[in-house]
Design an enzyme around this catalytic site. Structure first.
Site, PDB file in Angstrom:
ATOM      1  N   THR A  45       0.843  -1.200   0.000  1.00 37.90           N
ATOM      2  CA  THR A  45       0.000   0.000   0.000  1.00 37.90           C
ATOM      3  C   THR A  45       0.873   1.243   0.000  1.00 37.90           C
ATOM      4  O   THR A  45       1.884   1.305   0.698  1.00 37.90           O
ATOM      5  CB  THR A  45      -0.901   0.014   1.253  1.00 37.90           C
ATOM      6  OG1 THR A  45      -1.820  -1.060   1.172  1.00 37.90           O
ATOM      7  CG2 THR A  45      -1.664   1.324   1.378  1.00 37.90           C
ATOM      8  N   GLY A  69     -10.714  -2.491   2.689  1.00 42.93           N
ATOM      9  CA  GLY A  69      -9.822  -2.365   3.835  1.00 42.93           C
ATOM     10  C   GLY A  69      -9.858  -0.975   4.433  1.00 42.93           C
ATOM     11  O   GLY A  69     -10.815  -0.214   4.248  1.00 42.93           O
TER      12      GLY A  69
END
Length: 340
Positions: A188, A218
């Site tokens: 990420t 998420g």
């Protein structure tokens, strides 16, 4: 010659002095994801985060906005196969890429989030358009696609061009394993920036976790969990076990706890990361700036690539004790086969 820790202390003291005088030194900080990274991929991640930090900082140097700065920094990493965002993103159980992203303007509290996006290289730019032009904070599904097309975004044809061989291999390894979501290198990406006027912005973009169910969301697009910016508090971008991070609203909690306890972001971030892991399991990492431009880099994963530029100097690292400095004009990492 100053040791790295001495340089960091001096930098913090100087930034505090300037803040007291009503002047903030611009800073742009990025991360490339928390997790466990093989040695052969660390140079690629360091190359990517240092480039992203420089590109974002140049926006500030040209008097661009902090929102533009974090967007441009994240775009660099979304186009880089070494990160789990855009090109190179993790694959869901069906072998497809589904992208999440968010961006926040600390001056106005304006936010833009999206989830489940497919076949668009730069979801962070669409998230910015959601923030500035949709009239809403969060878009998904057919409405998101329709909005993107109305705004002039073009999806990749044929579909599937964001899938890399590394991501395919990671999915096959996951299927052959115990199928734990808490494995792999993460990836990420995120950025936080502050300009000379004290304006702050934060942005985060991800492909999620390898083997996720179709439609899983998420922490990344959840404001207060994966991303937060407030000129009065600071800015944060998170990475790690998103299903756990969202349970503790970690981005906002770090900033608010530091304010309420009148403490620096770094020790607060370290403590809250460890408290989260002790209570719920998993690992995470973050990069953050407070309203004076002081930097925090925290993670309890084995690795998290990060970099920031302040003035003519870039700091960067990948592991817990890793802290390196170089002039912003240097390019210390060898070109990689096949480019980004």
């Amino acid at each position: 010659m100053l040791f790295p820790w001495e340089w960091l202390v001096l930098s913090i003291l100087l930034s505090n002095f300037k803040y007291c005088m009503g002047v903030v030194e611009p800073v742009l900080i990025v991360h490339g994801g928390a997790g466990t990274v093989s040695e052969d991929r660390i140079p690629g991640k360091l190359r990517g985060v240092t480039l992203a930090a420089k590109v974002g900082y140049q926006v500030l140097a040209r008097n661009g906005t902090v929102v533009e700065a974090v967007e441009q920094a994240v775009r660099i990493m979304e186009a880089d196969r070494f990160f789990n965002a855009g090109y190179g993103a993790a694959l869901n159980i069906e072998g497809d890429v589904e992208l999440d992203a968010s961006i926040m303007d600390g001056a106005t509290k304006a936010t833009g989030s999206l989830s489940g996006l497919r076949d668009l290289l730069h979801p962070i730019s669409l998230a910015r358009d959601v923030m500035e032009h949709s009239g809403h904070n969060f878009l998904i599904g057919d409405g998101l696609v329709s909005f993107a097309l109305d705004r002039g975004f073009r999806f990749l044809e044929p579909p599937g061009q964001l899938v890399t061989q590394h991501s395919k291999d990671a999915l096959e390894e996951w299927k052959a394993s115990d199928q734990s979501y808490r494995s792999g290198e993460g990836g990420t990406v995120g950025a936080v920036a502050i300009d000379a006027n004290g304006n702050i912005a934060a942005a985060t973009s991800t492909g999620g976790v390898t083997g996720k169910r179709v439609g899983r969301v998420g922490d990344t697009p959840i404001i207060g969990s994966g991303t937060y910016a407030d000129n009065g508090l600071g800015g944060v971008s998170l990475t790690g076990d998103g299903d756990i991070i969202m349970k503790v609203c970690l981005a906002y909690d770090v900033l608010r706890t530091a304010q309420l306890t009148d403490r620096a972001l770094q020790p607060v971030a370290d403590e809250l990361l460890d408290a989260m892991s002790a209570a719920l399991g998993g690992t995470a990492g973050l990069v953050a700036l407070d309203r004076a431009g002081d930097v925090a880099v925290a993670h309890n994963s084995l690795h998290m690539s990060w970099a920031y530029q302040r003035g003519d100097t870039v700091a960067y690292g990948a592991s817990k004790e890793d802290f390196n400095l170089m002039p912003a004009t240097d390019t210390p990492f060898d070109p990689l086969p096949g480019g980004m």
